[in-house]
Structures are given as structure tokens and as C-alpha cells.
Write a protein that holds these residues in place. Structure first.
Motif, PDB file in Angstrom:
ATOM      1  N   LEU A 291       0.709  -1.225  -0.114  1.00 13.95           N
ATOM      2  CA  LEU A 291       0.061  -0.007  -0.060  1.00 13.95           C
ATOM      3  C   LEU A 291       0.853   1.363  -0.020  1.00 13.95           C
ATOM      4  O   LEU A 291       0.497   2.102  -0.890  1.00 13.95           O
ATOM      5  CB  LEU A 291      -1.064  -0.305   1.456  1.00 13.95           C
ATOM      6  CG  LEU A 291      -1.782   1.101   1.464  1.00 13.95           C
ATOM      7  CD1 LEU A 291      -2.839   1.173   0.179  1.00 13.95           C
ATOM      8  CD2 LEU A 291      -2.621   1.248   2.630  1.00 13.95           C
ATOM      9  N   GLU A 292       1.883   1.200   0.689  1.00 16.27           N
ATOM     10  CA  GLU A 292       2.944   2.335   0.740  1.00 16.27           C
ATOM     11  C   GLU A 292       3.476   2.678  -0.447  1.00 16.27           C
ATOM     12  O   GLU A 292       3.756   3.634  -0.927  1.00 16.27           O
ATOM     13  CB  GLU A 292       3.810   2.291   1.998  1.00 16.27           C
ATOM     14  CG  GLU A 292       3.231   2.252   3.446  1.00 16.27           C
ATOM     15  CD  GLU A 292       2.490   3.875   3.448  1.00 16.27           C
ATOM     16  OE1 GLU A 292       2.982   4.936   2.895  1.00 16.27           O
ATOM     17  OE2 GLU A 292       1.225   3.889   3.773  1.00 16.27           O
ATOM     18  N   LEU A 305       0.316  -0.844 -11.662  1.00 17.45           N
ATOM     19  CA  LEU A 305       0.071  -2.193 -11.537  1.00 17.45           C
ATOM     20  C   LEU A 305       0.441  -2.954 -10.411  1.00 17.45           C
ATOM     21  O   LEU A 305       1.733  -2.744 -10.061  1.00 17.45           O
ATOM     22  CB  LEU A 305       0.777  -2.975 -12.973  1.00 17.45           C
ATOM     23  CG  LEU A 305       0.615  -4.297 -13.207  1.00 17.45           C
ATOM     24  CD1 LEU A 305      -0.661  -4.714 -13.358  1.00 17.45           C
ATOM     25  CD2 LEU A 305       1.562  -4.858 -14.356  1.00 17.45           C
ATOM     26  N   ILE A 306      -0.366  -3.712  -9.763  1.00 17.67           N
ATOM     27  CA  ILE A 306       0.023  -4.484  -8.660  1.00 17.67           C
ATOM     28  C   ILE A 306       0.148  -6.043  -9.349  1.00 17.67           C
ATOM     29  O   ILE A 306      -0.915  -6.415  -9.797  1.00 17.67           O
ATOM     30  CB  ILE A 306      -1.193  -4.653  -7.575  1.00 17.67           C
ATOM     31  CG1 ILE A 306      -1.244  -3.168  -7.151  1.00 17.67           C
ATOM     32  CG2 ILE A 306      -0.669  -5.489  -6.443  1.00 17.67           C
ATOM     33  CD1 ILE A 306      -2.540  -2.989  -6.243  1.00 17.67           C
ATOM     34  N   HIS A 307       1.190  -6.348  -9.124  1.00 17.80           N
ATOM     35  CA  HIS A 307       1.397  -7.998  -9.603  1.00 17.80           C
ATOM     36  C   HIS A 307       1.345  -8.710  -8.138  1.00 17.80           C
ATOM     37  O   HIS A 307       2.513  -8.829  -7.573  1.00 17.80           O
ATOM     38  CB  HIS A 307       2.660  -8.146 -10.197  1.00 17.80           C
ATOM     39  CG  HIS A 307       2.974  -9.398 -10.676  1.00 17.80           C
ATOM     40  ND1 HIS A 307       4.075 -10.056 -11.061  1.00 17.80           N
ATOM     41  CD2 HIS A 307       2.209 -10.610 -10.755  1.00 17.80           C
ATOM     42  CE1 HIS A 307       4.037 -11.320 -11.212  1.00 17.80           C
ATOM     43  NE2 HIS A 307       2.818 -11.560 -11.224  1.00 17.80           N
ATOM     44  N   GLY A 308       0.354  -9.266  -7.829  1.00 16.63           N
ATOM     45  CA  GLY A 308      -0.031  -9.934  -6.441  1.00 16.63           C
ATOM     46  C   GLY A 308      -0.539 -11.472  -6.785  1.00 16.63           C
ATOM     47  O   GLY A 308      -1.596 -11.520  -7.400  1.00 16.63           O
ATOM     48  N   ILE A 309       0.352 -12.389  -6.227  1.00 19.70           N
ATOM     49  CA  ILE A 309      -0.036 -13.627  -6.366  1.00 19.70           C
ATOM     50  C   ILE A 309      -1.467 -14.101  -5.954  1.00 19.70           C
ATOM     51  O   ILE A 309      -1.771 -13.319  -5.023  1.00 19.70           O
ATOM     52  CB  ILE A 309       1.014 -14.487  -5.734  1.00 19.70           C
ATOM     53  CG1 ILE A 309       1.372 -14.260  -4.296  1.00 19.70           C
ATOM     54  CG2 ILE A 309       2.260 -14.491  -6.442  1.00 19.70           C
ATOM     55  CD1 ILE A 309       1.924 -15.571  -3.616  1.00 19.70           C
ATOM     56  N   THR A 310      -2.046 -15.296  -6.360  1.00 17.08           N
ATOM     57  CA  THR A 310      -3.192 -15.345  -5.897  1.00 17.08           C
ATOM     58  C   THR A 310      -3.403 -15.590  -4.165  1.00 17.08           C
ATOM     59  O   THR A 310      -2.326 -16.154  -3.597  1.00 17.08           O
ATOM     60  CB  THR A 310      -3.895 -16.799  -6.431  1.00 17.08           C
ATOM     61  OG1 THR A 310      -2.864 -17.806  -6.217  1.00 17.08           O
ATOM     62  CG2 THR A 310      -4.060 -16.704  -7.952  1.00 17.08           C
ATOM     63  N   ALA A 311      -4.235 -15.141  -3.729  1.00 23.67           N
ATOM     64  CA  ALA A 311      -4.510 -15.283  -2.198  1.00 23.67           C
ATOM     65  C   ALA A 311      -3.484 -14.210  -1.478  1.00 23.67           C
ATOM     66  O   ALA A 311      -3.219 -14.551  -0.255  1.00 23.67           O
ATOM     67  CB  ALA A 311      -4.438 -16.569  -1.756  1.00 23.67           C
ATOM     68  N   ILE A 317      -6.259  -4.478   0.142  1.00 22.09           N
ATOM     69  CA  ILE A 317      -5.461  -3.165  -0.360  1.00 22.09           C
ATOM     70  C   ILE A 317      -6.505  -2.278  -1.249  1.00 22.09           C
ATOM     71  O   ILE A 317      -6.264  -1.095  -0.725  1.00 22.09           O
ATOM     72  CB  ILE A 317      -4.224  -3.599  -1.128  1.00 22.09           C
ATOM     73  CG1 ILE A 317      -3.194  -4.420  -0.230  1.00 22.09           C
ATOM     74  CG2 ILE A 317      -3.473  -2.347  -1.732  1.00 22.09           C
ATOM     75  CD1 ILE A 317      -2.042  -4.936  -0.836  1.00 22.09           C
ATOM     76  N   TYR A 318      -7.200  -3.007  -1.972  1.00 21.43           N
ATOM     77  CA  TYR A 318      -8.258  -1.995  -2.713  1.00 21.43           C
ATOM     78  C   TYR A 318      -9.188  -1.204  -1.747  1.00 21.43           C
ATOM     79  O   TYR A 318      -9.447  -0.215  -2.092  1.00 21.43           O
ATOM     80  CB  TYR A 318      -9.053  -2.810  -3.855  1.00 21.43           C
ATOM     81  CG  TYR A 318      -8.347  -3.469  -4.787  1.00 21.43           C
ATOM     82  CD1 TYR A 318      -7.081  -2.936  -5.188  1.00 21.43           C
ATOM     83  CD2 TYR A 318      -8.878  -4.866  -5.301  1.00 21.43           C
ATOM     84  CE1 TYR A 318      -6.256  -3.899  -6.553  1.00 21.43           C
ATOM     85  CE2 TYR A 318      -8.175  -5.361  -6.123  1.00 21.43           C
ATOM     86  CZ  TYR A 318      -6.705  -5.096  -6.561  1.00 21.43           C
ATOM     87  OH  TYR A 318      -6.310  -5.803  -7.452  1.00 21.43           O
TER      88      TYR A 318
END
Length: 824
Positions: A291-292, A305-311, A317-318
Motif C-alpha cells: 500500500l505504501e 500495476l499490482i502484480h500480486g500472487i493469488t490469495a 489493499i483496494y
């Protein structure tokens, strides 16, 4: 006084705005964004949108028609919305009218219908049989011309109607009907003339002989607690009479005696149930760090772009980002690929933000969509009453936001964000980015498997990039097992559609009271049926595809046009009864799994089982409450679902995804399999994913099993750069359609020759696509590859001129030519 002119956009495939005179009586009422009734053509009336006003008469126009009526008290579209409309029309090579039709809810789009009326003339006239028949229908109040045509069928003709008009028996006129009607409900309250308990007692005395009215009044007083501190000012008639034997006529009788007031009140069609709000969840250290980083990127970038793995907890964060935007007094748009598939996100947002959240998608009826549109508009004047957060599918980009501060595009890689037909053929993810720049709003794109275009933009520093590599509660990624189907078939080790590895894991999960998801990206019972005697495969009469067998309907169905018929007992070609099903769809897999695991509770999630409004929610609810042990589904199971007790996921046939003839096949296969795999072992234990394939040595299978997104992308980038595909080149697809095959060939060749005059473009085709005939229309495609160094506006302008020149040839006028910019 100078004549005022209005430029209006019509809901027709027209490129330009058209100019109309503003009558002096309407000058104060006509403003940009309002709908007005205008005549277009000889007789037709439309609700057009005023886009601008001017005092200058257009050149080369002799006669300018007047606006007939203003429909709205307030604008239904904001001036800033037109900015996006013009951008879309230019970028996607479509018309302003196309954008208008896509943008506004059906209830706000009006057009006239021709109505036929009796003149009332008593003159005698000789009538033919067909004239008498038509006149009788009109006398029976079949006034709308379309209804008259439908009822009379082959007996209808315009010459008959004209003859009746010439004999002064009927006349025709255009009437415009309003599609949106506010919903009203009956309410009851005490008459304002009764101001004390004493006066009310006198009224009750007068009712001694009207026992039922007296009883109803006592019942009303009990429910509303009349004259008590917490008294209700009114009660709905439905609630008043519910569970009683009182008739509505009793309410009317009390109203006539000036004791009660019986009236209609406008109510919302939307779900306004009271929701107990909860506080926002605390972020873990990885989410807080992400988030920061997002906030830091926003200092220099409009898009992150947030590249965040599943789960990994992207949704939380949204929610924190939305909360900050709401506190600043701005609006937020949260786009998801398919709203029906995001029940959990809907509930989470409503729990946190309550009635500030509106849901906008195609499953709502037209009246509900109008109310959401109006509540989004209302935020500008009454922030406490209007919607501040919209959770929507791709059509959410058209809503009239007055102060947009944040746009979130979840699962941004999904091709559900792309509108394929009709025009405008836009991508909502790309429109979100454009809206961000136009509204000075920040844009967040999120995915576990980002689209290669978005990731390329991040690497080129057009977007900010934030990585989230740890799962929530530091849960491990699922273990991926690759199962060799070819080997299992050869050794006769298959358990129907399951390899030994997957069969054992499903058995173990069921023994441990855990849940299983089986993924097969084909619905129906069987992809096709075949006659074993002559090899005949039934095909659609209107499309060049084989018919899919649906066992529960016992019908062969075309998934392109809907054509279907009963499965024949004998082959249509040779008469043999040896008709067998081939291949596996989700329906057949459900049958097979029921035979293998007889005590398991099995459910299926595909287009066939989720067609009704709440069907999807019921299936998800059963899985969440652990009333389902095995869920079999298409790619629906990959989107927006978070289940605690799914320990095993099986991809039944990865080959269908990998071998699809499309330059994006490997990108899509990686995304889809990774997303399905992400449903396993999300909270309590590490899950297992079995990928069944006949190509275990395939490089992509190895990359998927290692979850190596960056290496998969790197290999694809090398190929795409070599063969001039996105993100290194732009693509435009042109589809030529006609019901005559020779005409399609001729028009497509003519257009391709025209386009090849521009030697800087790479022109492929014309060629037939995989499915070259749909709903009796033959298709041919021309693909254009455009170097990103070329001025795109000039290139598209040249393409539009070529299409116009080809269409203007008299022999080509009936052909359809569709332009699809960024076709994937």
C-alpha cells in the motif's frame, strides 16, 4: 434575439452530431447532457442527447428542424462524459451513435413507434378482403405498426395500409414512449386533520357499525404506534395488510371517511436492505508495504500495476485505497470482469461502505440500471444520497461520475473486459486508464497474472509497478503435480477422466472432509456426436460448427446462434442407430464423477447452470457452507472466488488451452491455469493442483508448474517481437460479412488491395477464420499490424477511408465491414 442551435447525438450509427434549432420557449431548458425529442428523417422521432450549443448556423444546410421537447429536468450525461465518448469513437473507429447506444441504459434510450388510428370517418367505402382484415385488427386496438405486421403475417402489406389511408379510414403518426417508469408503492398514513388521541377516539366511535373498518384502524394504530414518541409517519399498504384478512377496499373506505390517507409513493427498485457495517481489516506487513509503495508510485504515475500472487490479499489493499478516496470526498469505480462471479467482493464492499456502494451490470433490468445511473449523478448535488462507490462490469466506465478519484481494475488480464460485438469494441481496462487521465483520477490495475501489455507498460515505466509475493497468513503456494494422460491411457490406468494421481488426491480430500474443484473449459455433455457407421457429425444449419450435445435437454445445440434440435435416434445421413458422444463437456464429467464418487455431493458451474439471476450465488453459497464436495466448472470457477476448504484442484485437459490456434494461447493458458490453481489451499493448508496433459514435457507446462510468470513472459516477448505482435506492434482486425460467399470474397479482396497501398502496414489476409459462417453470415478477416512508431490516428483515418470507398461501390452496399482495434 439570435437563434440558438443545439448539436445533438442520435442513437444511430452516425459519426457526427446533428444540428437542430432551439425554439425560444425551450432556450432556458436546453443544456448539454439533457435528452431532447427530435425528428430525424421523414417521420421518425428519437431521444437525442444535447452535446453542445452555439449561435452559428451550420454551412450548406438549408432547412434545420426544431427540437420538439425536452425530456429531462437535469442533465443525464455530464460534459466530461462526452470527452470519453469522443475519444472512444476516434480510437475504436466507430461512431458517436454507437457509443451513445452502449453508454446509456436502455430505459434512457427512446425512439418512436408508428401507430395507426381510425379516423372516425363514416363515409362508405368498398373494401377488399385484406383491407377488411386489417381494419378489423385496427378496430381491435392493434395500433402499433410492428404488432399489426406480426398479427397479420403474410396478410399484411403496406399497399393495403396505404389504400385504407387513401380512403380516409385510418391515419398514421409517430408516438414516442418512455421506457423508464419510476416504481411506486401504496402507502397509508393518518389524515393530518386528526391531531390528537381524543380526535382519533371520536373517529373510532363513528366506526362502531363498520366493524371491519374499526378493526383495521386499530391494527393500523398498533403497527404505527400513533401519537407515541417513536411513531411511524407512514406504513406501506402491503405491510399493513400482510398476514391479515383485511381487504384493500377497507383502506379505501377509511380514506373516503378522511381518517386515513391512501397514496402512491415513489420507491427504489434497488436492494436497500439494512447492512451492518464492519470496520476495515488491518493489513499484514506485506500488504501494508505494498500500500505504501502504491502511494509512493502515485506521486509520479497516474497508473499503478499490482502484480500480486493469488490469495495475497489484493482486495483488502483496494478497500484501504477506496476508504482514503471516500474520506477525501471523491468517488471510486471498482471494475471486475463479471459482476455475477464476484458475490464475495460485493458483500465485502457493502459490509465496509454500506449504502455508498452501487452495483452496475447487465444482469440488472433496464429500470434498475436507470436508478443506479441517477444515483451516481445524484452524488454531485447530494453526496449523502448518491453513490460514491460503484462496483461494476465493463459498462461501469460509462456511468456519469462527477468527481472520480480512483479506478480499480481487478483481474485486469481478463478478456471479459473486452467488448467484442456490437461497436464500440472497447476494452474497459484501457478505458479506465483513459478515464484516469481525463478525470485526474488514480488507476490501479491488479492481477496475479497481468496481461503482457500492462506488464510491458510497467517495465517501460509508463505505469508504476508494485509486487506482492507473499500469500495472506504466509500460506504456501499450492504444490503442482503434472499428470501424463497419454501414459495413463496406454497403461489403462485412467479412472474415466481422472489420472491415477488426481483420482487418489480426490479420494483423500473427500475422506478428510475437504473440497475439490475440477476444471474443464467446455460446457455441455459432449462437444460433438458422431455416427460410428458413416462418420457423420451433425453441424449447425447457420454456422460452420458442430453441435454440442446437452444431455439434460437431450438436444444438440449451437453455442454461436442458439439453433438446436432433439438428438436423433438414427443418423440423418445413413440411418444407422450407432450415434455416439465424443469428448467431454462439464455435464458429462459431472455424470462420470457421480459414478466414481457415489457418496460425494457434486455441483456444476457453467453457463447452463448459472443462467437465472441468483443461480451463481446459490452455487457459491453451497460451496461456502460446505454443502458441496466436488465442484465441476468452466473458467467461471477462476474468477473472484475465495474458499477456505478447497484442498485439491484438477485441470482435466491442459492441452485444449495450450494448443489453441492463437498467438495469445500460451499467455491465456498460463493465466487460466494459474488462476484455477490459486483456488487451492488458500487458508488452512497447502493445496495441490493436478495438471492433466498429454505433453508433460511442454516448456509452458514446466513454467506453470514452477509459477514462473516472468520467464513465460520473456519467451513470449521474444516470439512476439520477431513476428510483430503486441505489445511491440498494434493490431487491427477487419471482418467482412455477407450472406453470399462470392460477395464476401470480392469485397474482402477489394478492401485488402486498397489497404496494401500503404506500404508501411503489414496486411495479412483476407482469410476465413476458424468459424467462417455464423448465423448464415460468411466471414473473412483482414489483419493489420502497425508499427508503434507510425502515427496511429493517420493510419486509422486511412483505414476508415478505405472501408468507406469499398462500401460506396453499389455492388458492395449490402456487405458489413467491422473494424476491431486491439482485437484481444
Amino acid at each position: 434575439m439570435a437563434q440558438l442551435y443545439a448539436q445533438v447525438i442520435l442513437p444511430l450509427s452516425l459519426h457526427d452530431a446533428y444540428t437542430y434549432k432551439v425554439p425560444a420557449s425551450l432556450e432556458s431548458a436546453v443544456v448539454p447532457g439533457k435528452r431532447v425529442i427530435v425528428q430525424f428523417g421523414a417521420r421518425k422521432l428519437y431521444a437525442a442527447l444535447v452535446s453542445s450549443l452555439s449561435l452559428t448556423k451550420p454551412d450548406n444546410v438549408e432547412e434545420i428542424k426544431e427540437i420538439q421537447e425536452v425530456l429531462d429536468e437535469h442533465p443525464v450525461v455530464l460534459t466530461r462524459n462526452f470527452q470519453l465518448w469522443h475519444w472512444m469513437a476516434q480510437y475504436y473507429c466507430c461512431t458517436l451513435g454507437d457509443v451513445f447506444r452502449a453508454a446509456l441504459p436502455t430505459g434512457l434510450k427512446l425512439e418512436s413507434k408508428t401507430k395507426v388510428f381510425l379516423t372516425g370517418s363514416e363515409e362508405e367505402a368498398e373494401l377488399s378482403e385484406t383491407e377488411s382484415l386489417m381494419l378489423r385488427e385496427i378496430e381491435n386496438e392493434t395500433n402499433i405498426l410492428a404488432d399489426l405486421q406480426r398479427k397479420l403475417g403474410t396478410s399484411f402489406s403496406y399497399s393495403t395500409l396505404k389504400a385504407l389511408m387513401n380512403k380516409n379510414l385510418v391515419y398514421a403518426e409517430e408516438k414516442i414512449s418512455r421506457k423508464y417508469r419510476p416504481k411506486t408503492e401504496g402507502f397509508v398514513k393518518l389524515n393530518s386533520s386528526i391531531t390528537s388521541e381524543k380526535e382519533l377516539s371520536k373517529k373510532l366511535e363513528l366506526l362502531k357499525r363498520a366493524k371491519k373498518q374499526e378493526a383495521l384502524l386499530h391494527h393500523f394504530c398498533d403497527l404505527t404506534r400513533v401519537f407515541e414518541p417513536d411513531a411511524l409517519p407512514e406504513i406501506s399498504k402491503k405491510e399493513l395488510l400482510h398476514g391479515t384478512s383485511f381487504a384493500p377496499a377497507l383502506v379505501k373506505g377509511l380514506a373516503e371517511k378522511h381518517i386515513l390517507v391512501d397514496y402512491q409513493k415513489q420507491v427504489s427498485r434497488l436492494d436497500e436492505e439494512q447492512i451492518e457495517q464492519v470496520s476495515i481489516n488491518m493489513l499484514n506487513k506485506y500488504q501494508a508495504k505494498a500500500l505504501e509503495e502504491i502511494k509512493h508510485e502515485f506521486e509520479t504515475q497516474q497508473v499503478v500495476l499490482i502484480h500480486g500472487i493469488t490469495a495475497s490479499g489484493k482486495t483488502e489493499i483496494y478497500i484501504h485505497l477506496i476508504d482514503e478516496i471516500l474520506k477525501s470526498g471523491k468517488q471510486a469505480l471498482y471494475l471486475v470482469p463479471e459482476i455475477a462471479l464476484t458475490t464475495q467482493i460485493v458483500q465485502r464492499l457493502k459490509n465496509v461502505f454500506g449504502h455508498k456502494v452501487g452495483i452496475y451490470h447487465s444482469k440488472l433490468n433496464s429500470q434498475e440500471r436507470v436508478e443506479i445511473w441517477e444515483k451516481t449523478l445524484l452524488f454531485a448535488e447530494k453526496p449523502d444520497e448518491g453513490y460514491q462507490v460503484i462496483l461494476g462490469a465493463r459498462s461501469g466506465v460509462f456511468l456519469p461520475f462527477s468527481d472520480l478519484g480512483l479506478i480499480i481494475v481487478d483481474e485486469e488480464h481478463e478478456n471479459s473486459f473486452k467488448q467484442f460485438d456490437p461497436a464500440p469494441r472497447y476494452n474497459a481496462r484501457d478505458m479506465a486508464v483513459v478515464m484516469g487521465y481525463q478525470n485526474q483520477a488514480k488507476v490501479v490495475l491488479g492481477s496475479a497474472t497481468p496481461s503482457y501489455e500492462s506488464y510491458h507498460n510497467a517495465l517501460a515505466q509508463k505505469y508504476g509497478l508494485v509486487n506482492l509475493t507473499k500469500r495472506h497468513s504466509e500460506m504456501e503456494l499450492p504444490e503442482i503435480v503434472v499428470a501424463d494422460m497419454k501414459r495413463a491411457y496406454k497403461r489403462k490406468e485412467m479412472h474415466s477422466v481422472l489420472t491415477p494421481q488426481l483420482f487418489e488426491l480426490v479420494e483423500s480430500a473427500l475422506e478428510n472432509k475437504e473440497q475439490v474443484i475440477l476444471f474443464q473449459n467446455r460446457r455441455g455433455y459432449s462437444p460433438y456426436v458422431e455416427c460410428f457407421s458413416c462418420g457423420n457429425i451433425p453441424k449447425c444449419e447457420r454456422c460452420d460448427v458442430s453441435l454440442t450435445y446437452h444431455k439434460y435437454k437431450k438436444r444438440l445445440t449451437c453455442h454461436y446462434c442458439g439453433f438446436s434440435y432433439q438428438l436423433p435416434e438414427r443418423c440423418d445421413e445413413c440411418g444407422s442407430p450407432e450415434i455416439k458422444t465424443r469428448g467431454f463437456g462439464t455435464e458429462k464429467i459431472e455424470d462420470e464423477i457421480k459414478q466414481l464418487f457415489r457418496n460425494a455431493r457434486i455441483d456444476r458451474m457453467d453457463l447452463d447452470t448459472t443462467q437465472t439471476k441468483n443461480a451463481f450465488e446459490k452455487i457459491v453459497g453451497k460451496l461456502e457452507k460446505r454443502k458441496t464436495d466436488i465442484l465441476i466448472g468452466t473458467q467461471m470457477v477462476t474468477k473472484g472466488l475465495d474458499f477456505d476448504h478447497v484442498s485439491v484442484v484438477g485441470i482435466l485437459n491442459a492441452d485444449n488451452l495450450i494448443n489453441f490456434p492463437d498467438f495469445r494461447a500460451h499467455e491465456r493458458a498460463f493465466q487460466l491455469i494459474s488462476q484455477v490453481a490459486g483456488r487451492a489451499g488458500r487458508k488452512h493448508k497447502r493445496g495441490k493442483v493436478v495438471i492433466q496433459t498429454t505433453q508433460p514435457e511442454h516448456p509452458l507446462i514446466d513454467l506453470i508448474s514452477r509459477q514462473d510468470f516472468k520467464q513465460a513472459m520473456k519467451l513470449q516477448f521474444e516470439e512476439r517481437q520477431l513476428f510483430k505482435y503486441p505489445p511491440f506492434y498494434r493490431l487491427i482486425k477487419i471482418v467482412v460479412k455477407h450472406k453470399n460467399l462470392e460477395t464476401v470474397d470480392r469485397v474482402a479482396k477489394h478492401l485488402a488491395d486498397f489497404l496494401r497501398k500503404n506500404r508501411s502496414l503489414v496486411i495479412l489476409g483476407p482469410e476465413f477464420p476458424m468459424i467462417s459462417r455464423i448465423q448464415l453470415w460468411h466471414h473473412k478477416e483482414i489483419w493489420i499490424k502497425i508499427d508503434r512508431k507510425l502515427p496511429l490516428d493517420q493510419v486509422k483515418s486511412g483505414i476508415m477511408e478505405a472501408v468507406k470507398a469499398v462500401k460506396s461501390a453499389p455492388s458492395n452496399s449490402n456487405s458489413q465491414i467491422n473494424i476491431d482495434v486491439d482485437p484481444f
